[in-house]
Design an enzyme around this catalytic site. Structure first.
Site, PDB file in Angstrom:
ATOM      1  N   ARG A  40      60.517  30.680  23.769  1.00  0.00           N
ATOM      2  CA  ARG A  40      60.666  30.292  25.167  1.00  0.00           C
ATOM      3  C   ARG A  40      59.582  29.327  25.653  1.00  0.00           C
ATOM      4  O   ARG A  40      59.881  28.296  26.224  1.00  0.00           O
ATOM      5  CB  ARG A  40      60.671  31.547  26.056  1.00  0.00           C
ATOM      6  N   HIS A  85      72.301  29.808  22.497  1.00  0.00           N
ATOM      7  CA  HIS A  85      71.215  30.235  23.390  1.00  0.00           C
ATOM      8  C   HIS A  85      71.714  31.357  24.288  1.00  0.00           C
ATOM      9  O   HIS A  85      72.281  31.110  25.359  1.00  0.00           O
ATOM     10  CB  HIS A  85      70.749  29.037  24.228  1.00  0.00           C
ATOM     11  N   TYR A 129      79.656  19.501  38.613  1.00  0.00           N
ATOM     12  CA  TYR A 129      79.811  18.303  39.429  1.00  0.00           C
ATOM     13  C   TYR A 129      79.266  17.023  38.772  1.00  0.00           C
ATOM     14  O   TYR A 129      79.418  15.946  39.315  1.00  0.00           O
ATOM     15  CB  TYR A 129      79.116  18.484  40.782  1.00  0.00           C
TER      16      TYR A 129
END
Length: 515
Positions: A40, A85, A129
């Protein structure tokens, strides 16, 4: 509230498991710490965090390139989350958007169609979008995946192949920087100019004993995506030498005289990761709480999609704009301090690296990619040459070969007869049987011999590449030069070679003169 009164709080955490601290640390805390460090927070040998690597690989597996059509960002997020992931879609979507922001990354990795913001502080649109695809620079990080440059592993559930690293051709960690906090470790690597970094790598390949001072002549310091002016230059040398150091970035400005003795201070560039909203908020808070900035009548955010960041500070008549500037730098984020900590994973172990270490790490990693890719290609060449040799032997009596193929009861019998008749091996016979007869009959012995000649030339070069250090260095330098052409860019951050003490003295002189 009435429902809460009926809850029996005595049963909350009623079943408490008692365990020795040592067992808890070994069984729970250490695995968690290891996961955060490895998966991470810190960049690895290829200069990428796991989420970035998996997004790039997911785009590669979707068949996306910088030349193909854009696809919905939500589709990239879904592919990444479903196969590689196993985290929430929001975190992957945020990472994907950041990879497309030219004010966040010095060399963006995602080409965006739609809006992911145009200046620091803007929120990207939801992934449904906007659309994305890899940039040309990102293609340099994945283009060798199918060439054997990296040995493939498996994803988190073992169902899909996934590379543990990407065969990167430029050092993303140095150029784009990275920030992360792990258990017991933190990292803050600032961005650097892509052209300067590639030139420093080339210089280091030519002279492995290059000094820090010589490196700084080539790449004099960080180069932020948002530009600005760097001060406190002594801190740059500190982190180049030790991996840790502190410097500051100021916003870049111009002073324009206005009517009746007023002035406008126009900021065209802000420190990295500082928004106009943060600056305006700091001015307002200082005015209200500390009674500062009496000389400022108004602060306006004039940023837009065409011009990027722009902030106007209106200075009252009779006030000295230089003194106002000094106060703005002192009391607002228009001057931002950066504490560099170049902690990265090297062979899976966290360590603090100097700039020379970082460059050497990339050269070592890239060299191994070239070696693995060359060995993989040599194996392929050996197979190709062997197959073509078999075709040439068969073409001596093509009619007999066709007769054997047509009259044999099955492939196994045909394979054995071809081996016996034409003195070829099992691999060659299998390849010939896999060819359509039409293609086999149209094969030309002379053209195949020329093809074998070309393949042997490549084979000879790759063999020499792996054995001759001079040839290898020349190959690596040529590769770095080619990659530099893809990511090259002019420096954005101006460097002022003054110490923090010198700047403080200048500010004090200004205040004294204005008093």
């Amino acid at each position: 509230m009435s429902k809460n009164k009926n809850i029996d709080f005595s049963k909350v955490a009623a079943h408490i498991i008692k365990t020795p601290l040592q067992n808890f640390v070994e069984e729970s805390y250490l695995p968690y710490a290891h996961y955060v460090i490895m998966n991470r927070a810190l960049i690895s040998d290829d200069g990428l965090k796991p989420v970035q690597r998996r997004i790039l690989y997911a785009m590669d597996q979707l068949g996306l390139t910088d030349k193909k059509d854009f696809i919905k960002a939500a589709q990239i997020v879904g592919e990444t989350m479903g196969k590689y992931h196993p985290h929430g879609d929001a975190s992957i979507g945020d990472a994907l958007a950041r990879m497309g922001q030219d004010f966040t990354l010095r060399v963006p990795l995602v080409d965006v169609q739609g809006s992911v913001g145009f200046t620091t502080g803007d929120d990207p649109a939801a992934p449904r979008y906007w659309e994305g695809r890899p940039t040309k620079a990102a293609m340099e990080l994945t283009k060798e995946l199918k060439e054997g440059a990296i040995k493939m592993g498996l994803n988190y559930d073992g169902k899909y192949p996934e590379p543990p690293m990407l065969p990167v051709r430029w050092p993303n960690g140095i150029i784009n920087g990275s920030q992360g906090i792990a258990v017991g470790y933190s990292s803050n690597i600032v961005p650097h100019n892509p052209t300067e970094v590639m030139d420093a790598l080339i210089a280091m390949v030519k002279d492995p004993d290059i000094t820090i001072d010589e490196i700084m002549e080539i790449m004099p310091g960080p180069d932020m995506p948002t530009g600005g002016v760097l001060i406190g230059y002594e801190g740059v040398k500190d982190y180049y030498e030790t991996g840790k150091g502190t410097f500051s970035i100021r916003g870049k400005y111009s002073i324009e005289p206005g009517a009746r003795g007023t002035h406008q201070i126009i900021f065209h560039e802000a420190p990295y990761q500082v928004s106009a909203e943060q600056i305006i908020s700091a001015v307002d808070k200082n005015k209200k709480d500390k009674n500062r900035f009496k000389e400022i009548s108004q602060v306006k955010d004039l940023s837009d999609i065409n011009n990027g960041f722009k902030l106007s500070v209106s200075v009252k008549a009779g006030a000295n704009p230089e003194v106002v500037l000094s106060d703005l730098f002192k009391w607002t984020p228009l001057e931002q301090t950066f504490s560099v900590n170049m902690t990265v994973l090297k062979d899976g172990v966290p360590s603090v690296n100097s700039m020379k270490d970082m460059l050497e790490n990339f050269i070592e990693f890239r060299s191994q990619c070239i070696i693995d890719k060359s060995q993989y290609r040599l194996n392929e060449l050996n197979k190709e040459i062997d197959r073509l040799d078999g075709i040439i032997k068969v073409l001596v009596d093509i009619d007999k070969a066709i007769e054997i193929i047509r009259k044999s009861e099955d492939t196994k019998i045909a394979n054995e007869k071809l081996q016996k008749r034409f003195k070829i091996n099992d691999e060659q016979a299998t390849f010939i049987l896999s060819m359509p007869l039409r293609r086999l009959t149209k094969s030309d012995s002379l053209s195949i011999q020329n093809e074998i000649k070309d393949l042997k030339e490549e084979q000879k070069y790759l063999t020499k590449l792996l054995k001759d250090e001079k040839v290898f260095k020349k190959h690596l330098i040529n590769e770095l030069e080619e990659t530099k052409k893809v990511i090259a860019d002019e420096r954005r951050t101006e460097i002022i070679n003054k110490s923090q003490e010198e700047l403080k003295k200048e500010a004090a002189r200004l205040r004294k003169a204005a008093a």
